[in-house]
Design a protein around this motif. Structure first.
Motif, PDB file in Angstrom:
ATOM      1  N   THR A 199       1.138  -1.352   0.130  1.00  0.00           N
ATOM      2  CA  THR A 199       0.414  -0.428   0.179  1.00  0.00           C
ATOM      3  C   THR A 199       0.735   1.184  -0.212  1.00  0.00           C
ATOM      4  O   THR A 199       0.139   2.213  -0.626  1.00  0.00           O
ATOM      5  CB  THR A 199      -1.046   0.169   1.127  1.00  0.00           C
ATOM      6  N   GLU A 200       1.738   1.661   0.823  1.00  0.00           N
ATOM      7  CA  GLU A 200       3.029   2.158   0.985  1.00  0.00           C
ATOM      8  C   GLU A 200       3.988   2.373  -0.653  1.00  0.00           C
ATOM      9  O   GLU A 200       3.483   4.252  -0.750  1.00  0.00           O
ATOM     10  CB  GLU A 200       3.454   2.121   2.340  1.00  0.00           C
ATOM     11  N   ALA A 220       2.616   1.598  -3.174  1.00  0.00           N
ATOM     12  CA  ALA A 220       1.854   2.081  -4.664  1.00  0.00           C
ATOM     13  C   ALA A 220       1.404   3.389  -4.234  1.00  0.00           C
ATOM     14  O   ALA A 220       0.943   4.051  -5.188  1.00  0.00           O
ATOM     15  CB  ALA A 220       0.178   1.370  -4.324  1.00  0.00           C
ATOM     16  N   LYS A 221       1.169   3.738  -3.256  1.00  0.00           N
ATOM     17  CA  LYS A 221       0.766   5.619  -3.277  1.00  0.00           C
ATOM     18  C   LYS A 221       2.601   6.248  -3.235  1.00  0.00           C
ATOM     19  O   LYS A 221       1.730   7.435  -4.453  1.00  0.00           O
ATOM     20  CB  LYS A 221       0.760   6.033  -1.646  1.00  0.00           C
ATOM     21  N   LYS A 222       3.072   6.019  -3.244  1.00  0.00           N
ATOM     22  CA  LYS A 222       4.844   6.551  -3.472  1.00  0.00           C
ATOM     23  C   LYS A 222       4.289   6.622  -5.410  1.00  0.00           C
ATOM     24  O   LYS A 222       5.131   8.000  -5.717  1.00  0.00           O
ATOM     25  CB  LYS A 222       5.934   5.897  -3.200  1.00  0.00           C
ATOM     26  N   ILE A 223       4.276   5.728  -5.985  1.00  0.00           N
ATOM     27  CA  ILE A 223       4.055   5.802  -7.487  1.00  0.00           C
ATOM     28  C   ILE A 223       3.170   5.280  -8.563  1.00  0.00           C
ATOM     29  O   ILE A 223       2.420   5.639  -9.204  1.00  0.00           O
ATOM     30  CB  ILE A 223       5.035   4.368  -8.183  1.00  0.00           C
ATOM     31  N   HIS A 224       1.648   6.186  -7.647  1.00  0.00           N
ATOM     32  CA  HIS A 224       0.807   6.356  -7.588  1.00  0.00           C
ATOM     33  C   HIS A 224      -0.319   5.611  -8.709  1.00  0.00           C
ATOM     34  O   HIS A 224      -0.419   5.584 -10.009  1.00  0.00           O
ATOM     35  CB  HIS A 224       0.773   7.874  -8.908  1.00  0.00           C
ATOM     36  N   VAL A 225      -0.037   4.072  -7.639  1.00  0.00           N
ATOM     37  CA  VAL A 225      -1.337   2.669  -8.163  1.00  0.00           C
ATOM     38  C   VAL A 225      -1.714   2.124  -7.297  1.00  0.00           C
ATOM     39  O   VAL A 225      -1.116   2.777  -6.121  1.00  0.00           O
ATOM     40  CB  VAL A 225       0.164   1.696  -9.233  1.00  0.00           C
ATOM     41  N   SER A 226      -2.812   1.303  -7.808  1.00  0.00           N
ATOM     42  CA  SER A 226      -3.062   0.822  -6.139  1.00  0.00           C
ATOM     43  C   SER A 226      -2.616  -0.337  -5.755  1.00  0.00           C
ATOM     44  O   SER A 226      -1.800  -1.434  -6.594  1.00  0.00           O
ATOM     45  CB  SER A 226      -4.299  -0.174  -7.213  1.00  0.00           C
ATOM     46  N   ASP A 230       7.050   4.399 -17.609  1.00  0.00           N
ATOM     47  CA  ASP A 230       6.951   5.230 -16.431  1.00  0.00           C
ATOM     48  C   ASP A 230       6.768   4.588 -14.723  1.00  0.00           C
ATOM     49  O   ASP A 230       7.093   4.707 -13.879  1.00  0.00           O
ATOM     50  CB  ASP A 230       5.556   6.238 -16.873  1.00  0.00           C
ATOM     51  N   LYS A 231       6.028   3.804 -15.085  1.00  0.00           N
ATOM     52  CA  LYS A 231       6.028   3.472 -13.267  1.00  0.00           C
ATOM     53  C   LYS A 231       7.307   2.013 -13.060  1.00  0.00           C
ATOM     54  O   LYS A 231       8.344   2.871 -11.810  1.00  0.00           O
ATOM     55  CB  LYS A 231       5.174   2.115 -13.347  1.00  0.00           C
ATOM     56  N   GLY A 235       9.693   5.311 -12.283  1.00  0.00           N
ATOM     57  CA  GLY A 235       9.090   5.426 -11.132  1.00  0.00           C
ATOM     58  C   GLY A 235       9.539   4.962  -9.666  1.00  0.00           C
ATOM     59  O   GLY A 235      10.273   5.103  -8.735  1.00  0.00           O
TER      60      GLY A 235
END
Length: 151
Positions: free
Chosen positions: A19-20, A22-28, A45-46, A49
């Motif tokens: 979860t942490e 995911a937030k950092k790279i803007h995904v679920s 791009d991911k 990231g």
């Protein structure tokens, strides 16, 4: 591509949850889970990231390099000092990959050879991923000996 292993490895090493990350790279968080299970491949791009977040190269995440960091000369930074050259030219000295990882990388490269029968390729890759570190060291030693005799 071995990104799923590297993503999970780096995430656990840095003590962060899916979860942490995911937030950092803007995904679920589900996307991170799928990356780690090899059910989904990260887009460039991911990948970038993830590489930026973990301070490693994209090549390392993709399994194209066993060195987590890019050599300074490849990034356009200042010339290497004598000490940096003595250390191999890397921003930091990365740990040596395990024999198992090295064997898997070699077998993966061999899988690109069209002259190897498809069934044989599947068998080789299966065996490489089953090998423990001691077995991998033995196989790598034999490969090394064969190469020395060839050249």
């Amino acid at each position: 591509m071995v990104t799923e292993n590297r993503i999970r490895e780096l995430r656990l090493k840095n003590h962060i949850t899916q979860t942490e990350l995911a937030k950092k790279i803007h995904v679920s968080p589900q996307v991170i889970s799928k990356y780690e299970k090899n059910e989904r491949k990260p887009k460039i791009d991911k990948l970038q990231g993830l590489a930026n977040f973990f301070n490693v190269s994209v090549e390392y995440l993709m399994g194209l390099s066993d060195q987590p960091h890019v050599p300074k000369y490849a990034t356009g930074l200042s010339p290497l000092s004598e000490d940096e050259r003595a250390e191999g030219g890397y921003i930091i000295n990365a740990p040596k990959p395990s024999a198992s990882d090295t064997l898997r990388n070699i077998v993966t490269i061999l899988m690109l050879d069209d002259e190897i029968d498809l069934q044989e390729r599947k068998y080789l890759i299966e065996q490489a991923y089953k090998a423990n570190n001691l077995t991998a060291k033995t196989v790598l030693s034999k490969i090394y000996s064969l190469l020395l005799n060839e050249f």
